[in-house]
Write a protein that holds these residues in place. Structure first.
Motif, short mmCIF file in Angstrom:
data_model
loop_
_atom_site.label_atom_id
_atom_site.label_comp_id
_atom_site.label_asym_id
_atom_site.label_seq_id
_atom_site.Cartn_x
_atom_site.Cartn_y
_atom_site.Cartn_z
N ALA A 136 0.83 -1.21 0.00
CA ALA A 136 0.00 0.00 0.00
C ALA A 136 0.86 1.26 0.00
O ALA A 136 0.55 2.24 -0.67
CB ALA A 136 -0.93 -0.01 1.21
N MET A 137 1.98 1.23 0.74
CA MET A 137 2.89 2.38 0.75
C MET A 137 3.44 2.63 -0.65
O MET A 137 3.45 3.78 -1.13
CB MET A 137 4.06 2.12 1.71
CG MET A 137 3.72 2.21 3.16
SD MET A 137 5.20 1.86 4.16
CE MET A 137 4.54 2.12 5.81
N TYR A 138 3.89 1.56 -1.29
CA TYR A 138 4.43 1.72 -2.64
C TYR A 138 3.34 2.17 -3.61
O TYR A 138 3.57 3.00 -4.49
CB TYR A 138 5.07 0.42 -3.13
CG TYR A 138 5.64 0.55 -4.53
CD1 TYR A 138 6.78 1.30 -4.77
CD2 TYR A 138 5.00 -0.06 -5.61
CE1 TYR A 138 7.28 1.45 -6.05
CE2 TYR A 138 5.50 0.07 -6.90
CZ TYR A 138 6.64 0.84 -7.12
OH TYR A 138 7.13 0.98 -8.39
N GLY A 139 2.12 1.64 -3.43
CA GLY A 139 1.00 2.06 -4.28
C GLY A 139 0.73 3.54 -4.15
O GLY A 139 0.45 4.23 -5.14
N MET A 140 0.82 4.06 -2.92
CA MET A 140 0.65 5.50 -2.70
C MET A 140 1.75 6.30 -3.38
O MET A 140 1.51 7.37 -3.95
CB MET A 140 0.62 5.81 -1.21
CG MET A 140 -0.68 5.46 -0.52
SD MET A 140 -0.72 6.01 1.21
CE MET A 140 -0.78 7.80 1.01
N MET A 141 2.97 5.78 -3.33
CA MET A 141 4.08 6.46 -4.00
C MET A 141 3.82 6.55 -5.50
O MET A 141 4.08 7.59 -6.13
CB MET A 141 5.39 5.72 -3.73
CG MET A 141 5.86 5.82 -2.29
SD MET A 141 7.23 4.68 -1.90
CE MET A 141 8.54 5.37 -2.93
N LYS A 146 2.10 9.80 -10.37
CA LYS A 146 1.09 10.10 -11.40
C LYS A 146 0.60 11.54 -11.27
O LYS A 146 0.33 12.22 -12.27
CB LYS A 146 -0.08 9.13 -11.26
CG LYS A 146 -1.18 9.34 -12.28
CD LYS A 146 -2.30 8.33 -12.09
CE LYS A 146 -3.44 8.58 -13.07
NZ LYS A 146 -4.56 7.63 -12.85
N ALA A 147 0.48 12.02 -10.04
CA ALA A 147 -0.08 13.36 -9.80
C ALA A 147 0.97 14.47 -9.90
O ALA A 147 0.61 15.65 -9.91
CB ALA A 147 -0.73 13.41 -8.42
N LYS A 167 4.33 18.98 -3.45
CA LYS A 167 3.75 18.22 -2.34
C LYS A 167 3.71 16.72 -2.67
O LYS A 167 3.89 15.88 -1.80
CB LYS A 167 2.34 18.74 -2.05
CG LYS A 167 1.80 18.37 -0.68
CD LYS A 167 0.52 19.14 -0.40
CE LYS A 167 -0.02 18.79 0.97
NZ LYS A 167 -1.28 19.53 1.26
N GLN A 168 3.47 16.41 -3.96
CA GLN A 168 3.43 15.01 -4.38
C GLN A 168 4.81 14.36 -4.21
O GLN A 168 4.93 13.23 -3.71
CB GLN A 168 2.97 14.90 -5.83
CG GLN A 168 1.68 15.63 -6.15
CD GLN A 168 0.49 15.18 -5.32
OE1 GLN A 168 0.35 13.99 -5.00
NE2 GLN A 168 -0.37 16.12 -4.95
N LEU A 223 10.94 6.19 -6.72
CA LEU A 223 10.03 5.09 -7.08
C LEU A 223 10.81 3.82 -7.40
O LEU A 223 10.41 2.72 -7.01
CB LEU A 223 9.15 5.50 -8.27
CG LEU A 223 7.75 6.01 -7.95
CD1 LEU A 223 6.86 4.90 -7.42
CD2 LEU A 223 7.77 7.17 -6.98
N LYS A 224 11.92 3.97 -8.10
CA LYS A 224 12.75 2.81 -8.43
C LYS A 224 13.31 2.18 -7.16
O LYS A 224 13.25 0.95 -6.97
CB LYS A 224 13.88 3.23 -9.36
CG LYS A 224 14.78 2.08 -9.80
CD LYS A 224 15.86 2.55 -10.77
CE LYS A 224 16.76 1.41 -11.20
NZ LYS A 224 17.82 1.87 -12.14
#
Length: 270
Positions: A136-141, A146-147, A167-168, A223-224
């Motif tokens: 879930a943490m990685y999914g939020m990242m 994307k944003a 902020k993203q 992300l990587k």
């Protein structure tokens, strides 16, 4: 801290004046991470999550559980039905797990017994759901990536001015540090809310003080690294041996809160 408590109390009163039964309301965001900024150039919002209990009519008519974000004088308030809240908790969504570990919250007196039990189980929850939580943490990242340059209505002014919303990026870096603090350095979840390093980078990113090219490079890099770290953690977790019974405890507590609210309604009706 008193100012934050007063904001929570006022927002709780506003929601209750609108007919909502607020079981729990807490701060969500930068104040929990010690990353709030209040200077002449940047003022951090005070965002909240308010957990409400459905009425007897909601249950009888099978009304859709409320899940919406409203604007307040301090920032945004995520208004969520307790049924949806607990379903999100047991999916180990870090945005909601955070609400169990914040110092800034109010529990309605009617539901203190259940919430005291919930708080007593919070460390067990994150420990048992550690595999789900890092996913879930990685999914939020990934959502933050994307944003980063997408002109969503709430951040379009930043995209127009800077080419990206810092902020993203700051959230993506914070989540990566949080991963390391919890899974590698064995900090508690409460301690892991406050980054152990990269604080200056997080803050400068948040204030859009770096260039667009540097921001996109940093986002790609974090992300990587986050994916590599996540995959390494998951490779060492034997998911078939994980005991998920703590989920049932949380669901039972949410049902108890709803039951107590309905009993109170019936008594008042009499």
């Amino acid at each position: 801290m008193n100012d934050l408590h007063n904001c929570l109390l006022k927002q709780k009163q506003i929601l209750e004046s609108q007919g909502h039964a607020v079981a729990y309301i807490s701060i969500y965001g930068s104040q929990n991470y010690n990353l709030d900024i209040n200077d002449e150039n940047y003022q951090s919002d005070i965002d909240m999550k308010a957990i409400i209990v459905p009425t007897l009519n909601d249950l009888i008519y099978n009304s859709k559980p409320i899940s919406t974000v409203i604007e307040t004088e301090w920032g945004q308030c995520d208004l969520k039905d307790i049924r949806s809240y607990f379903q999100t908790l047991i999916k180990a969504n870090p945005a909601y797990i955070e609400t169990l570990f914040t110092d800034y919250y109010i529990v309605d007196d009617r539901f203190k017994k259940e919430f005291n039990e919930i708080f007593s189980l919070k460390d067990e929850l994150v420990e048992k759901l550690s595999a789900q939580m890092i996913r879930a943490m990685y999914g939020m990242m990934c959502e933050k990536q994307k944003a980063l340059c997408h002109p969503y209505p709430t951040i379009a002014h930043k995209i127009e001015k800077y080419g990206y919303d810092g902020k993203q990026l700051s959230h993506a870096i914070r989540l990566y540090v949080m991963m390391q603090d919890y899974y590698l350095h064995n900090r508690s979840m409460k301690d892991s809310l406050i980054p152990s390093n990269s604080i200056e980078l997080i803050l400068s990113s948040k204030k859009n003080e770096i260039s667009l090219s540097e921001a996109t490079f940093l986002m790609e890099t974090v992300l990587k690294q986050g994916k590599l770290f996540k995959d390494n953690v998951l490779s060492n977790i034997e998911e078939s041996t994980i005991d998920y019974s703590v989920k049932d405890k949380f669901i039972k507590l949410s049902q108890d809160i709803i039951k107590n609210k309905i009993i109170e309604e019936c008594r008042n009706y009499e």
